[in-house]
Design a protein around this motif. Structure first.
Motif, PDB file in Angstrom:
ATOM      1  N   TYR A  59       1.006  -1.291  -0.063  1.00 20.12           N
ATOM      2  CA  TYR A  59       0.008  -0.014  -0.046  1.00 20.12           C
ATOM      3  C   TYR A  59       0.785   1.226   0.029  1.00 20.12           C
ATOM      4  O   TYR A  59       0.669   2.216  -0.645  1.00 20.12           O
ATOM      5  CB  TYR A  59      -1.033  -0.116   1.194  1.00 20.12           C
ATOM      6  CG  TYR A  59      -1.715   1.223   1.321  1.00 20.12           C
ATOM      7  CD1 TYR A  59      -3.204   1.481   0.624  1.00 20.12           C
ATOM      8  CD2 TYR A  59      -1.415   2.107   1.997  1.00 20.12           C
ATOM      9  CE1 TYR A  59      -3.569   2.284   0.654  1.00 20.12           C
ATOM     10  CE2 TYR A  59      -2.145   3.433   2.211  1.00 20.12           C
ATOM     11  CZ  TYR A  59      -3.580   3.541   1.501  1.00 20.12           C
ATOM     12  OH  TYR A  59      -4.223   4.580   1.609  1.00 20.12           O
ATOM     13  N   MET A  60       1.791   1.237   0.865  1.00 16.15           N
ATOM     14  CA  MET A  60       2.810   2.484   1.029  1.00 16.15           C
ATOM     15  C   MET A  60       3.609   2.778  -0.392  1.00 16.15           C
ATOM     16  O   MET A  60       3.543   3.667  -1.043  1.00 16.15           O
ATOM     17  CB  MET A  60       3.745   2.364   2.154  1.00 16.15           C
ATOM     18  CG  MET A  60       2.914   2.320   3.455  1.00 16.15           C
ATOM     19  SD  MET A  60       4.293   2.537   4.926  1.00 16.15           S
ATOM     20  CE  MET A  60       5.023   0.830   4.779  1.00 16.15           C
ATOM     21  N   SER A  62       2.847   1.563  -3.306  1.00 15.41           N
ATOM     22  CA  SER A  62       1.710   1.964  -4.382  1.00 15.41           C
ATOM     23  C   SER A  62       1.378   3.444  -4.362  1.00 15.41           C
ATOM     24  O   SER A  62       1.325   4.058  -5.316  1.00 15.41           O
ATOM     25  CB  SER A  62       0.633   1.201  -4.420  1.00 15.41           C
ATOM     26  OG  SER A  62       1.023  -0.132  -4.574  1.00 15.41           O
ATOM     27  N   TYR A  63       1.176   3.849  -2.942  1.00 13.14           N
ATOM     28  CA  TYR A  63       0.868   5.098  -2.965  1.00 13.14           C
ATOM     29  C   TYR A  63       1.782   6.278  -3.115  1.00 13.14           C
ATOM     30  O   TYR A  63       1.612   7.343  -4.050  1.00 13.14           O
ATOM     31  CB  TYR A  63       0.459   5.406  -1.407  1.00 13.14           C
ATOM     32  CG  TYR A  63      -0.300   6.692  -1.256  1.00 13.14           C
ATOM     33  CD1 TYR A  63      -1.528   6.880  -1.364  1.00 13.14           C
ATOM     34  CD2 TYR A  63       0.258   7.844  -0.957  1.00 13.14           C
ATOM     35  CE1 TYR A  63      -2.352   7.955  -1.160  1.00 13.14           C
ATOM     36  CE2 TYR A  63      -0.320   9.051  -0.506  1.00 13.14           C
ATOM     37  CZ  TYR A  63      -1.725   9.127  -0.673  1.00 13.14           C
ATOM     38  OH  TYR A  63      -2.269  10.348  -0.493  1.00 13.14           O
ATOM     39  N   ILE A  64       3.259   5.981  -2.781  1.00 17.05           N
ATOM     40  CA  ILE A  64       4.327   6.895  -2.855  1.00 17.05           C
ATOM     41  C   ILE A  64       4.795   7.065  -4.412  1.00 17.05           C
ATOM     42  O   ILE A  64       5.288   8.021  -4.965  1.00 17.05           O
ATOM     43  CB  ILE A  64       5.502   6.857  -2.071  1.00 17.05           C
ATOM     44  CG1 ILE A  64       5.888   5.394  -2.360  1.00 17.05           C
ATOM     45  CG2 ILE A  64       4.903   6.878  -0.583  1.00 17.05           C
ATOM     46  CD1 ILE A  64       7.377   5.283  -1.227  1.00 17.05           C
ATOM     47  N   SER A  65       4.435   5.766  -5.325  1.00 12.71           N
ATOM     48  CA  SER A  65       4.914   5.924  -6.514  1.00 12.71           C
ATOM     49  C   SER A  65       3.745   6.068  -7.492  1.00 12.71           C
ATOM     50  O   SER A  65       3.877   5.810  -8.623  1.00 12.71           O
ATOM     51  CB  SER A  65       5.402   4.574  -6.898  1.00 12.71           C
ATOM     52  OG  SER A  65       4.657   3.475  -6.600  1.00 12.71           O
ATOM     53  N   LYS A  66       2.629   6.515  -7.004  1.00 12.31           N
ATOM     54  CA  LYS A  66       1.376   6.748  -7.758  1.00 12.31           C
ATOM     55  C   LYS A  66       1.902   7.997  -8.790  1.00 12.31           C
ATOM     56  O   LYS A  66       2.082   8.964  -8.566  1.00 12.31           O
ATOM     57  CB  LYS A  66       0.107   7.265  -7.107  1.00 12.31           C
ATOM     58  CG  LYS A  66      -0.909   7.406  -7.904  1.00 12.31           C
ATOM     59  CD  LYS A  66      -2.159   7.547  -6.715  1.00 12.31           C
ATOM     60  CE  LYS A  66      -1.927   8.779  -5.725  1.00 12.31           C
ATOM     61  NZ  LYS A  66      -3.267   8.985  -5.086  1.00 12.31           N
ATOM     62  N   SER A 107       6.275   9.953 -10.387  1.00 13.82           N
ATOM     63  CA  SER A 107       5.842  10.463  -9.040  1.00 13.82           C
ATOM     64  C   SER A 107       6.518  11.766  -8.450  1.00 13.82           C
ATOM     65  O   SER A 107       7.663  11.724  -9.091  1.00 13.82           O
ATOM     66  CB  SER A 107       5.455   9.546  -8.061  1.00 13.82           C
ATOM     67  OG  SER A 107       6.613   8.814  -7.680  1.00 13.82           O
TER      68      SER A 107
END
Length: 430
Positions: A59-60, A62-66, A107
């Motif tokens: 989750y982390m 995927s979020y920071i590399s979105k 990102s």
């Protein structure tokens, strides 16, 4: 829909443990929220339960590399500008192609990392991907080689790891080596590296290899296929990774034309041996030995409740599921043994006997326990394993050998500090 039907549908859609909130049908599109936090936050909220470290990390990351949406806006501007310049469709498409190939959406974190020349990732081991699909993507030879070839030449592809494995040296240590071990233990070398120390030539002028000496063997990655949805790709991957072979024809036969039937029913004789072995046994042995360490914690495997009271009925997964997990196991490992009580240890023995279907100690498995008796004791008022009772059945005393480790590795650079910690552990005032 009944409650049982709902459970079955949720089970079919989930591949791991999940928490499903009880909702009314009209609330099925409402995100998970907390009413108290919602009043304080006063903004959109979508709360999800994370039940394992892997999901948290995914989750982390995927979020920071979105990625953002600037790339789409950029392409729209390119198309708009090309239309104003009265370009042909061919020239317009060429500009769009150049824009796609020379620009990439990243990102904010990746942009900062690249601007500051920071590492995007760091690993203590090399990672290598092994293509196992029959129709794997291949790269063609460079154009200068293709132009010099005859028109009737069909082999226009560069050689990959599978081709180099099949051309491995004709030496005893390579005869019965599977491709997973070959990729993990050896690396392909090029150019001046091919003249280095301990470099071995591959057959058919396929290049050179060298045993990995820096660090540990590489971590292998490969395509994973469902045994139910893609059985041929699933068994084909197993055979190509863990069955030694020199040609593709050695992975099937006219009697067993499919990968699945060859894996389940075929027998082969490996080079240098006179014994005929089942293919599935060879694959499982190579797979279990070094590359498929799939363990489970004591709690997850046995599904123990908070307090154990006989009779031990209805506990844990079904026997068929647990037998499948332990079918190829030889060693059962319990970490933090100081927290395991006599009662729990006896239960482990009984449970493994039940799973393995025999009355041997711990079902015939070798037991490896690791821990420190000066750490946390068993929960509650349970008795620890190291306390002997003369008139009580003691599985620990009768079946386990204690080996004390004396070399300090964690604080080896500061022995004075380590000795101080040891004095605190054993409470010796002197």
């Amino acid at each position: 829909m009944t409650y049982e039907d709902c459970e079955n549908h949720i089970e079919a859609m989930s591949t791991s443990s999940v928490i499903v909130m009880e909702r009314r049908p009209q609330d099925c599109w409402v995100n998970g929220y907390n009413p108290h936090l919602l009043r304080a936050w006063d903004a959109n909220m979508d709360i999800q339960f994370i039940l394992n470290p892997y999901s948290c990390i995914m989750y982390m990351l995927s979020y920071i590399s979105k990625a953002e949406h600037e790339m789409s806006d950029y392409l729209k501007r390119v198309i708009k500008d090309s239309s104003h310049d009265n370009l042909s469709d061919h020239e317009c498409m060429k500009q769009v192609m150049n824009a796609c190939s020379k620009n990439r959406e990243v990102s904010a974190q990746e942009a900062v990392a690249r601007t500051c020349s920071l590492k995007l990732k760091s690993s203590s081991r090399a990672v290598i991907f092994i293509p196992t699909d029959d129709n794997a993507v291949k790269m063609s030879l460079p154009m200068k080689y293709l132009q010099s070839m005859d028109d009737d030449v069909e082999n226009v592809w560069m050689t990959g790891l599978p081709e180099k494995y099949k051309a491995r040296p004709n030496r005893p240590e390579f005869q019965n080596m599977c491709m997973a071990e070959f990729a993990s233990e050896y690396r392909i070398v090029y150019g001046q590296q091919s003249k280095g120390k301990n470099v071995l030539p591959l057959q058919n002028n396929m290049g050179y290899i060298q045993k990995r000496t820096r660090g540990k063997p590489a971590v292998i990655r490969f395509g994973r296929f469902s045994q139910q949805k893609n059985p041929e790709k699933f068994y084909g991957t197993l055979l190509k990774l863990y069955l030694p072979y020199r040609t593709d024809e050695q992975l099937n036969s006219p009697k067993f034309p499919t990968y699945g039937s060859f894996y389940a029913f075929a027998s082969v004789k490996l080079p240098g041996t006179d014994e005929v072995q089942h293919v599935c046994n060879i694959v499982n042995e190579n797979r279990t030995a070094a590359f498929n360490i799939s363990g489970k914690t004591l709690h997850c495997l046995l599904k123990l409740p908070g307090s154990l009271k006989p009779p031990y009925q209805g506990l844990g997964n079904s026997l068929d599921e647990i037998r499948a997990d332990l079918s190829n196991a030889h060693i059962f490992i319990i970490d933090e043994i100081s927290m395991v009580s006599k009662q729990l240890f006896a239960y482990v023995n009984w449970r493994l006997q039940q799973i393995k279907g025999n009355q041997k100690p711990f079902g015939g498995l070798s037991l490896l326990t690791v821990g420190d008796y000066n750490q946390l004791p068993p929960l509650g008022r349970a008795k620890p394993l190291c306390v002997y009772e003369e008139r009580a059945l003691d599985f620990w005393k009768d079946h386990c050998q204690v080996i004390t480790l004396t070399q300090i590795t964690r604080q080896r650079d500061d022995l004075a500090y380590a000795e101080l910690l040891n004095r605190l552990r054993v409470k010796q005032k002197h």
